[in-house]
Design a protein around this motif. Sequence first.
Motif, short mmCIF file in Angstrom:
data_model
loop_
_atom_site.label_atom_id
_atom_site.label_comp_id
_atom_site.label_asym_id
_atom_site.label_seq_id
_atom_site.Cartn_x
_atom_site.Cartn_y
_atom_site.Cartn_z
N THR A 224 0.83 -1.21 0.00
CA THR A 224 0.00 0.00 0.00
C THR A 224 0.86 1.26 0.00
O THR A 224 0.56 2.23 -0.69
CB THR A 224 -0.93 -0.01 1.23
N ASP A 225 1.97 1.24 0.75
CA ASP A 225 2.80 2.46 0.82
C ASP A 225 3.43 2.77 -0.55
O ASP A 225 3.49 3.92 -0.96
CB ASP A 225 3.85 2.37 1.93
N TYR A 226 3.83 1.73 -1.29
CA TYR A 226 4.41 1.94 -2.63
C TYR A 226 3.34 2.48 -3.59
O TYR A 226 3.58 3.46 -4.30
CB TYR A 226 5.00 0.62 -3.15
N VAL A 227 2.14 1.89 -3.56
CA VAL A 227 1.05 2.37 -4.44
C VAL A 227 0.71 3.82 -4.11
O VAL A 227 0.56 4.67 -5.00
CB VAL A 227 -0.20 1.46 -4.31
N GLU A 228 0.64 4.13 -2.80
CA GLU A 228 0.32 5.51 -2.41
C GLU A 228 1.39 6.49 -2.86
O GLU A 228 1.09 7.60 -3.28
CB GLU A 228 0.09 5.60 -0.89
N PHE A 229 2.64 6.05 -2.78
CA PHE A 229 3.72 6.94 -3.23
C PHE A 229 3.62 7.20 -4.73
O PHE A 229 3.73 8.35 -5.18
CB PHE A 229 5.09 6.36 -2.86
N LEU A 230 3.38 6.14 -5.52
CA LEU A 230 3.22 6.32 -6.98
C LEU A 230 2.06 7.28 -7.28
O LEU A 230 2.12 8.06 -8.23
CB LEU A 230 2.94 4.97 -7.66
N HIS A 231 1.03 7.19 -6.45
CA HIS A 231 -0.15 8.03 -6.62
C HIS A 231 0.17 9.50 -6.36
O HIS A 231 -0.33 10.40 -7.03
CB HIS A 231 -1.23 7.53 -5.65
N ARG A 232 1.01 9.73 -5.38
CA ARG A 232 1.28 11.08 -4.87
C ARG A 232 2.36 11.82 -5.64
O ARG A 232 2.31 13.04 -5.79
CB ARG A 232 1.74 10.91 -3.41
N ILE A 233 3.35 11.08 -6.11
CA ILE A 233 4.56 11.75 -6.62
C ILE A 233 4.31 12.39 -8.00
O ILE A 233 3.61 11.84 -8.83
CB ILE A 233 5.73 10.73 -6.67
N THR A 234 4.87 13.58 -8.19
CA THR A 234 4.79 14.23 -9.51
C THR A 234 6.19 14.73 -9.87
O THR A 234 7.04 14.88 -8.99
CB THR A 234 3.83 15.45 -9.49
N PRO A 235 6.41 15.04 -11.16
CA PRO A 235 7.73 15.56 -11.54
C PRO A 235 8.11 16.82 -10.75
O PRO A 235 9.28 17.03 -10.44
CB PRO A 235 7.56 15.87 -13.04
N ASP A 236 7.08 17.64 -10.39
CA ASP A 236 7.38 18.89 -9.68
C ASP A 236 7.73 18.69 -8.22
O ASP A 236 8.42 19.50 -7.62
CB ASP A 236 6.15 19.83 -9.72
N PHE B 115 11.40 14.30 -2.19
CA PHE B 115 11.24 12.91 -1.71
C PHE B 115 12.41 12.01 -2.10
O PHE B 115 12.21 10.88 -2.52
CB PHE B 115 9.94 12.33 -2.28
N SER B 116 13.64 12.51 -1.99
CA SER B 116 14.76 11.72 -2.51
C SER B 116 14.94 10.38 -1.81
O SER B 116 15.30 9.39 -2.45
CB SER B 116 16.06 12.53 -2.49
N ASP B 117 14.62 10.31 -0.51
CA ASP B 117 14.75 9.02 0.19
C ASP B 117 13.77 8.00 -0.36
O ASP B 117 14.12 6.85 -0.62
CB ASP B 117 14.48 9.18 1.70
N GLU B 118 12.51 8.42 -0.54
CA GLU B 118 11.48 7.51 -1.06
C GLU B 118 11.80 7.11 -2.49
O GLU B 118 11.59 5.95 -2.87
CB GLU B 118 10.09 8.15 -1.00
N LEU B 119 12.28 8.07 -3.29
CA LEU B 119 12.62 7.73 -4.69
C LEU B 119 13.63 6.59 -4.72
O LEU B 119 13.49 5.63 -5.48
CB LEU B 119 13.17 8.94 -5.43
N ALA B 120 14.64 6.69 -3.84
CA ALA B 120 15.67 5.65 -3.78
C ALA B 120 15.06 4.33 -3.29
O ALA B 120 15.30 3.27 -3.85
CB ALA B 120 16.82 6.09 -2.88
N LYS B 121 14.23 4.43 -2.24
CA LYS B 121 13.61 3.24 -1.65
C LYS B 121 12.76 2.48 -2.67
O LYS B 121 12.76 1.25 -2.71
CB LYS B 121 12.75 3.68 -0.46
N TYR B 122 12.05 3.23 -3.50
CA TYR B 122 11.15 2.58 -4.47
C TYR B 122 11.79 2.42 -5.85
O TYR B 122 11.10 2.08 -6.81
CB TYR B 122 9.84 3.37 -4.57
N ASN B 123 13.09 2.69 -5.93
CA ASN B 123 13.85 2.50 -7.16
C ASN B 123 13.34 3.34 -8.33
O ASN B 123 13.37 2.90 -9.49
CB ASN B 123 13.90 1.01 -7.54
N LEU B 124 12.86 4.56 -8.03
CA LEU B 124 12.46 5.47 -9.10
C LEU B 124 13.66 6.33 -9.45
O LEU B 124 14.42 6.72 -8.57
CB LEU B 124 11.27 6.33 -8.64
N GLY B 125 13.88 6.58 -10.72
CA GLY B 125 15.06 7.35 -11.13
C GLY B 125 15.25 7.26 -12.63
O GLY B 125 14.32 7.55 -13.38
N GLU B 126 16.42 6.82 -13.05
CA GLU B 126 16.72 6.85 -14.48
C GLU B 126 15.91 5.84 -15.30
O GLU B 126 15.26 6.18 -16.28
CB GLU B 126 18.21 6.58 -14.71
#
Length: 375
Positions: free
Chosen positions: A69-81, A86-97
């Motif tokens: 649920t926390d991963y789905v909620e993060f995907l829901h919340r995060i925007t390019p702006d 949220f650099s810690d969460e980006l790393a935790k959920y492997n979002l990046g390049e």
Amino acid sequence: MHVCLELNYSSFHVAGDAGSVYFGPNHPMKPHRLCMTHHLVLSYDLHKKMEIYRPHKAYPVELAQFHSTDYVEFLHRITPDTQHLFSDELAKYNLGEDCPVFDNLFEFCQIYAGGTIDAACRLNNHLCDIAINWAGGLHHAKKCEASGFCYINDLVLGILELLKCHSRVLYIDIDVHHGDGVEEAFYFTDRVMTVSFHKYGDMFFPGTGDAKEIGEREGKFYAINVPLKDGIDDSSFTRLFKTIISKVVETYQPGAIVLQCGADSLAGDRLGCFNLSIDGHAECVRFVKKFNLPLLVTGGGGYTKENVARCWAVETGVLLDTELPNEIPENDYIKYFGPDFSLKIPNGHIENLNSKSYLSTIKMQVLENLRCIQH
Ligand code: TV7
Ligand code: CA
Ligand code: ZN
């Protein structure tokens, strides 16, 4: 044969449709290939032979049938702006390049996952025999993280849906990359058998998929990996595919099949390294169709987008028992298919490093593991 197709994008560029999102400059994943595929399917009049549906956007709770649920909620919340906050969460959920945050990312996930879930539901309710979702097939996504251009694992969600009506589901993956996310999700169960054909070695992504990975506990012998070297051609690939898949179906007796048709195993792919022609790739689809089991077909990788669209249009034809004339009919996207406007793609020229003895060793190893299963 009753075939359904999930329509995941509009012909107009409505923001958030699966075909109109943009991963960013230079990123190999081009969802526009879905629009190109759809225009080819229409230009060959294939829509007249099947039902076309607009999938529902999967709700967060549906995505959380597999994902945390926390991963789905993060995907829901995060925007390019907001991502810089949220650099810690980006790393935790492997979002990046590989898996960037882009505009309408969550809606994109809801649409391609909704397509695969709807396809599985239609099969369960006997509304069709074959259901296709070319926008799906994002096989690397994990429970709590994105991986390899994949955010939500629609295949796992579709298989979970099929498991409501079938005791055993067979998953087959002909993308050039290892289907690690689907394998991992069902590694400990005998209710899903996963079979992936892929390039293995030289640190090729994701680095897993050795023939020795066979599942564990209840799942031991229910994961099959067919690791291949560069340059495999139509005759070796289709021969190996048919031998293994016949034995798998005979032994496992699945109630339904999910086929991931990643087109990055085609010759000339920007990321792949195989020499398959569209005929070779489509021959695998034809072979799986012949078992006459409920069949869910998805896309996957594919990075030379004119070839991807050609391949998936031809395979839509195969699933409808319709051979497509080689000359591409006039359509709004015809400019992408020049200069020859033909369905053929150039031959591959990568040296075939799969010796007869290598392929025979792999085949024997797989067949030996299958003999350990008794139903
Ligand atoms: C199912 N290969 C997905 C296949 C996923 C492959 C990778 C790239 C790539 C990413 C880019 C980019 C790229 C030209 C190619 C170890 C790394 C190396 C990021 C640059 N150009 C599927 C995933 C694979 C992103 N990842 O199976 C932005 O290639 O090898 C890797 C990982 C670390 C991250 N870097 C690449 O087909 C749909 N990525 C250009 C811009
Ligand atoms: Ca694969
Ligand atoms: Zn791939």
